[in-house]
Design a protein around this motif. Structure first.
Motif, PDB file in Angstrom:
ATOM      1  N   PRO A 894       0.819  -1.227   0.000  1.00 26.81           N
ATOM      2  CA  PRO A 894       0.000   0.000   0.000  1.00 26.81           C
ATOM      3  C   PRO A 894       0.848   1.272   0.000  1.00 26.81           C
ATOM      4  CG  PRO A 894      -0.903  -1.609   1.524  1.00 26.81           C
ATOM      5  CD  PRO A 894       0.388  -2.181   1.063  1.00 26.81           C
ATOM      6  N   ASN A 929      -5.542  -5.256  -3.793  1.00 24.74           N
ATOM      7  CA  ASN A 929      -5.739  -5.184  -2.343  1.00 24.74           C
ATOM      8  C   ASN A 929      -5.130  -3.905  -1.781  1.00 24.74           C
ATOM      9  OD1 ASN A 929      -7.124  -7.600  -2.189  1.00 24.74           O
ATOM     10  ND2 ASN A 929      -5.286  -8.815  -1.793  1.00 24.74           N
ATOM     11  N   SER A 930      -3.938  -3.559  -2.304  1.00 27.35           N
ATOM     12  CA  SER A 930      -3.284  -2.321  -1.852  1.00 27.35           C
ATOM     13  C   SER A 930      -4.084  -1.100  -2.287  1.00 27.35           C
ATOM     14  CB  SER A 930      -1.861  -2.243  -2.412  1.00 27.35           C
ATOM     15  OG  SER A 930      -1.061  -3.289  -1.915  1.00 27.35           O
ATOM     16  N   LYS A 933      -6.831  -0.597   0.130  1.00 28.41           N
ATOM     17  CA  LYS A 933      -6.368   0.015   1.369  1.00 28.41           C
ATOM     18  C   LYS A 933      -6.139   1.509   1.185  1.00 28.41           C
ATOM     19  CE  LYS A 933      -4.277  -3.696   4.026  1.00 28.41           C
ATOM     20  NZ  LYS A 933      -3.077  -4.123   4.780  1.00 28.41           N
ATOM     21  N   CYS A 934      -5.571   1.859   0.023  1.00 30.78           N
ATOM     22  CA  CYS A 934      -5.338   3.279  -0.254  1.00 30.78           C
ATOM     23  C   CYS A 934      -6.662   4.032  -0.286  1.00 30.78           C
ATOM     24  CB  CYS A 934      -4.613   3.460  -1.587  1.00 30.78           C
ATOM     25  SG  CYS A 934      -2.930   2.830  -1.597  1.00 30.78           S
ATOM     26  N   GLU A 936      -9.266   3.570   1.367  1.00 28.17           N
ATOM     27  CA  GLU A 936      -9.791   3.830   2.700  1.00 28.17           C
ATOM     28  C   GLU A 936      -9.191   5.089   3.315  1.00 28.17           C
ATOM     29  OE1 GLU A 936     -10.184  -0.948   3.753  1.00 28.17           O
ATOM     30  OE2 GLU A 936      -8.868   0.366   4.918  1.00 28.17           O
ATOM     31  N   LYS A 937      -8.035   5.502   2.795  1.00 27.19           N
ATOM     32  CA  LYS A 937      -7.323   6.634   3.385  1.00 27.19           C
ATOM     33  C   LYS A 937      -7.343   7.866   2.491  1.00 27.19           C
ATOM     34  CE  LYS A 937      -6.208   4.072   6.849  1.00 27.19           C
ATOM     35  NZ  LYS A 937      -6.827   4.318   8.171  1.00 27.19           N
TER      36      LYS A 937
END
Length: 1001
Positions: A894, A929-930, A933-934, A936-937
């Protein structure tokens, strides 16, 4: 307010020349505007008109084109008068000129070049003299650049002016020596211009470059660390035909050509020249201090200005030769000023270059070609410094011997002849009445006096010192008790020539150990007395057979390592062979008096029966030090090292070869014996066998092993062999630490000493240099891994075949070349952009495998690189390609994915999308997947708030390109990618625009 050309203070009187120019300008001002009068001026009117036009050009830049047109219209003397006026300004007034006037001065000089004005070559030479050495101010660097532009813009004309061309070459070679050491990026353009200019002249017009004479070699030597000049230096030494100059076949031909003083004046400003000539012509002994203080404040006050001392000393030696009436008066002599200048040197590099400038003509002195006045200052400085300033005498004399031995080892006989001739002529011409002041001076170390007696009596210098490419070693030091009490039993007969260096193949080989206590040779006495006798007679044994001499030396070293010196008082120890410096001096004397070297150069063996890495005194000393590192052994080996012998390079080469042969034994067949260990006799590992034999001898001598021959089974005792190799490198590291402590600059790092030894090995061990480099990275990683100088040497030296082998070793994790520290990697990546294209390609070929294994934080490396600013497609293309490969090979974490998505658009706009596309093929699941995750931020403005704490923002163009790739490949978007696109306004807008464009088509 009246126009001015000079800066002035309120208390300064007006310059008369400036007044004359201004008065002419005011008088003829009506005539300086079109239409110009058609009458032919008289000589007086012509002179005034030239003055007026010059003043107008310098003070009225907006009318400069009109004034120069006027000059073209009236000129009748080929611009000779006008150029003479400009020359007067350049030589007498330049430092005081207003900045605007300096700009106009360069402009009018370029215009005079365009019309090939009479004397314009002298004008440009005068301007070059105004470039102040060691001055890195904007004004001084501006003058460097502007003159270079004039030369490059008028190349064809410059080739028709050989004196100007060679003067420019001399000037910029010397300036480049100072400029290249500056790390500020603002100097890069100037350095590149200087390199390109000098290399073009040297490569394409070497026939003209030869006119400079031997000082061309001195300047090139100071630039060998620059890749372009390193290649020129190699061709000059090894392949002179590359320069395509008929009749030039060897560098020694350049040695024999004396450099004209007109070149040496180039690096002294006219103002500095005037002050020096006044000091050396009118100032009396005892009154010089105030003048020296004024001179230092005026010209040497800046820290970087120290480098000009080298040029001043060269000027004093070769360009200022006072008449007899001055020499015989009480005027301060040249040698005294040079001694003061040497004391002003604080930087060791400048000090070494200054000594070289003082002694340079000594090495090539020929009575037919050279002037005795060039070498007079050095001998008078040495003689007159005794006894009050004995350090000065000792330093200069030792440096002279280092030059003779190291400056050009292939042509040492030329240097020996030159120095011997210089001493002979100085005595014969009465400069000094004799050489006894030096040869009989007990304040000089005995070893130094011996060297002096050899060289001054036309004998070949027998003591060999390191090659000149390494920095000069610290000065020879020896305690006064040693100077007064040490005696050498074996004297060299002045008329007997030394034997040829090397091991005589006809000498008888003694295979049995010498009995040190044989009644026939040495009476039974105390162990110390026995050792004393062995040392005293060592020269006799060497004369009989070098093999016998080496066996005796081994006995001496074993005895030295075995005995304790604490039982002797200080006075007895100072004269005993148990004193390390006494032993070193006497062993050196024994070998050199027979024509052999204690630490010979690292030459590849021509025959198996002679390998100087095995059959030499150096090997015995190194072995003993490896197995015994008490204080006296440390002092013994340090004494040789700090006096300039090839201890470090020999030690490093020894340990490396030991490791190389140890790696080979796995493929050798061995024969086991009961209760013993088999010795292999394979000729491919002679040093390893030798080392094990010496280890056994040493252990037996200390009572830690059984007497006799010890056999080693290389298959079953691999642990012992590994320990021996590691012990050799550990001992070498101890030696580096000792060298650092004995160095006059105690902050010198061990890595610098290692690199110096490594570069020295490179000159001799070219066939084994790959193994040497690998061993340094494997066994000394804390001194080499991740250091720029080591990596650059590696990629400059090794070819692509060697590089492949290194990649194998890296993948097998035998060693690492680059550091795990991310900041170090980032710094090295940036530095590599200034290397050559081939070196960059090799750098990234190694980085690709090394960094994947080390798992460095690539997101930090990528960020630091793209933070350099707008990237240049020419300069940074190889680095970008390397980063692309490196990022693609790393897992798409990520942190790394978020960094890639936030990279800005520049000349490499497709970089981010390319990395993401590669990850789709190689590690798609982890990539998405990364991405999730990114997502989400990401805040509403598209900022990656967690993974990029500095507030980095996703680049919508990179995401658009990535999506276009997915579409073109027919790959389905995952939910996270779709959500990513719709959640960031910029990306959503880009996609809408793209859709509209598709509908329109």
């Amino acid at each position: 307010m009246s126009l001015r050309i000079l800066q002035s203070n309120t208390h300064d009187a007006e310059n008369r020349f400036e007044i004359s120019l201004r008065e002419a300008f005011e008088l003829l001002k009506p005539q300086l505007k079109p239409p110009f009068p058609l009458t032919i001026p008289s000589p007086l009117e012509y002179s005034k008109l030239n003055q007026a036009i010059l003043f107008g050009i310098l003070t009225q830049p907006q009318l400069a084109k009109i004034h120069i047109t006027h000059l073209h219209a009236i000129v009748t003397d080929g611009y000779g008068l006008f150029v003479s006026l400009v020359l007067k300004i350049v030589f007498e007034l330049y430092p005081k000129l207003i900045e605007l006037v300096k700009i106009q001065l360069i402009w009018v000089s370029s215009k005079l070049v365009e019309v090939s004005a009479v004397g314009v070559d002298s004008l440009l030479i005068g301007l070059m003299r105004q470039i102040v050495g060691g001055d890195f101010s904007d004004g001084n660097l501006w003058l460097c650049v502007e003159l270079l532009r004039i030369f490059l813009s008028n190349w064809d004309w410059l080739l028709e002016e050989p004196l100007l061309l060679t003067s420019a070459l001399f000037t910029y070679l010397r300036l480049l020596g100072d400029h290249y050491r500056l790390l500020d990026s603002k100097f890069e353009a100037l350095k590149r211009m200087e390199i390109d200019f000098c290399v073009t002249v040297l490569r394409n017009h070497f026939n003209l470059s030869l006119r400079i004479g031997r000082d061309l070699v001195r300047l090139l030597q100071d630039l060998v660390y620059i890749p372009e000049f390193k290649a020129i230096w190699k061709d000059l030494l090894l392949n002179p035909s590359e320069f395509k100059v008929q009749g030039f076949t060897d560098i020694s031909q350049l040695y024999s050509s004396r450099t004209s003083s007109k070149y040496l004046l180039l690096r002294i400003t006219p103002e500095m020249e005037m002050q020096l000539r006044f000091l050396l012509t009118h100032v009396k002994w005892g009154f010089q201090n105030r003048y020296q203080t004024w001179f230092a404040r005026k010209f040497l006050c800046r820290p970087e200005a120290e480098s000009v001392i080298t040029d001043i000393v060269r000027f004093i030696c070769c360009a200022h030769h006072p008449p007899n009436e001055v020499i015989q008066s009480n005027v301060i002599p040249r040698w005294a000023i040079i001694g003061w200048l040497l004391k002003c040197c604080r930087n060791s590099h400048v000090e070494a270059n200054t000594k070289l400038a003082l002694l340079f003509d000594w090495m090539f002195f020929s009575e037919r070609v050279d002037n005795i006045m060039n070498i007079e200052p050095a001998i008078l400085l040495m003689v007159n410094s005794i006894p009050k300033y004995i350090d000065m005498t000792q330093n200069i004399l030792e440096f002279l011997f280092q030059l003779v031995e190291n400056y050009d080892m292939q042509r040492k006989e030329v240097l020996v002849k030159g120095v011997s001739t210089a001493f002979d002529v100085l005595v014969r011409k009465g400069v000094v009445p004799s050489l006894e002041a030096l040869s009989l001076c007990t304040l000089l170390s005995p070893l130094l006096r011996k060297k002096f007696s050899y060289i001054s009596s036309n004998s070949a210098l027998a003591v060999h010192l390191p090659h000149c490419s390494a920095p000069p070693p610290p000065k020879l030091s020896s305690p006064s008790s040693l100077e007064m009490q040490m005696s050498v039993s074996t004297k060299l007969t002045p008329n007997s020539p030394p034997k040829e260096t090397g091991v005589s193949t006809s000498a008888p080989v003694i295979n049995t150990p010498v009995a040190p206590c044989s009644p026939k040779d040495i009476p039974v006495r105390s162990p110390i007395d026995i050792m004393e006798d062995l040392v005293q007679r060592l020269g006799e044994f060497i004369k009989r057979s070098i093999d016998l001499g080496l066996q005796i030396l081994e006995e001496i070293l074993l005895s030295f390592a075995r005995h304790d010196s604490q039982s002797l008082d200080a006075a007895a120890l100072a004269s005993s062979v148990l004193h390390p410096e006494v032993l070193a001096c006497q062993v050196t004397e024994a070998f050199t008096s027979n024509g052999y070297e204690v630490f010979p150069s690292l030459k590849s063996p021509t025959k198996f029966d002679y390998d100087n890495e095995i059959q030499s005194a150096a090997t015995l000393v190194i072995c003993t030090f490896i197995f015994c590192q008490d204080k006296r052994m440390q002092e013994l080996i340090t004494f040789w090292s700090k006096n300039g012998y090839l201890v470090g390079p020999r030690f490093l080469s020894y340990a490396s070869r030991l490791a190389h042969e140890a790696n080979m034994i796995s493929g050798l067949r061995t024969l086991k014996r009961e209760n013993s260990i088999t010795v292999t006799s394979d000729p491919e590992i002679p040093l390893l066998k030798h080392h094990i034999d010496k280890y056994s001898s040493f252990m037996s001598a200390r009572g830690e092993g059984s007497p006799g021959v010890v056999y080693i089974d290389f298959n079953n005792d691999s642990k012992l062999i590994v320990e021996l190799v590691q012990g050799a490198f550990a001992s070498y590291k101890t030696f580096l630490r000792l060298s650092s402590l004995s160095h006059k600059e105690n902050n010198t790092s061990l890595a610098k000493f290692l690199f110096s030894d490594l570069t020295s090995c490179c000159q001799f061990e070219k066939k084994r240099f790959k193994e040497l480099l690998c061993d340094v990275f494997r066994y000394l990683p804390d001194l080499s891994t991740g250091r720029e100088e080591f990596v650059l040497l590696l990629v400059e030296t090794l070819d692509y075949a060697d590089l492949v082998v290194l990649q194998f070793d890296i993948c097998l994790q035998r060693f690492s070349i680059f550091s795990e520290d991310t900041d170090t990697i980032s710094r090295m990546v940036k530095k590599s952009c200034s290397w050559g294209l081939v070196e960059q390609q090799k750098f990234w070929a190694l980085m690709e495998y090394d960094q994947v294994i080390l798992k460095v934080r690539m997101e930090k490396v990528v960020k630091d690189f793209f933070c350099l600013g707008l990237l240049d497609p020419v300069v940074h293309s190889i680095a970008i390609a390397g980063l692309l490969t490196l990022c693609s090979r790393h897992a798409p974490t990520p942190e790394l994915v978020s960094r890639i998505m936030s990279l800005p658009d520049d000349n490499f706009e497709g970089f981010a999308a390319s990395v993401l596309a590669n990850w789709v093929a190689s590690n798609g699941l982890m990539l998405f997947n990364s991405l999730a995750k990114c997502l989400e931020k990401i805040d509403n403005d598209g900022n990656l708030v967690f993974f990029i704490p500095s507030g980095g923002k996703i680049n919508p163009l990179s995401i658009s390109r990535f999506l276009r790739f997915l579409d073109e490949q027919g790959k389905e978007h995952t939910d996270c990618v779709t959500k990513l696109c719709t959640s960031i306004p910029e990306i959503k807008a880009k996609l809408a625009d793209a859709a509209a464009a598709q509908i329109g088509r």
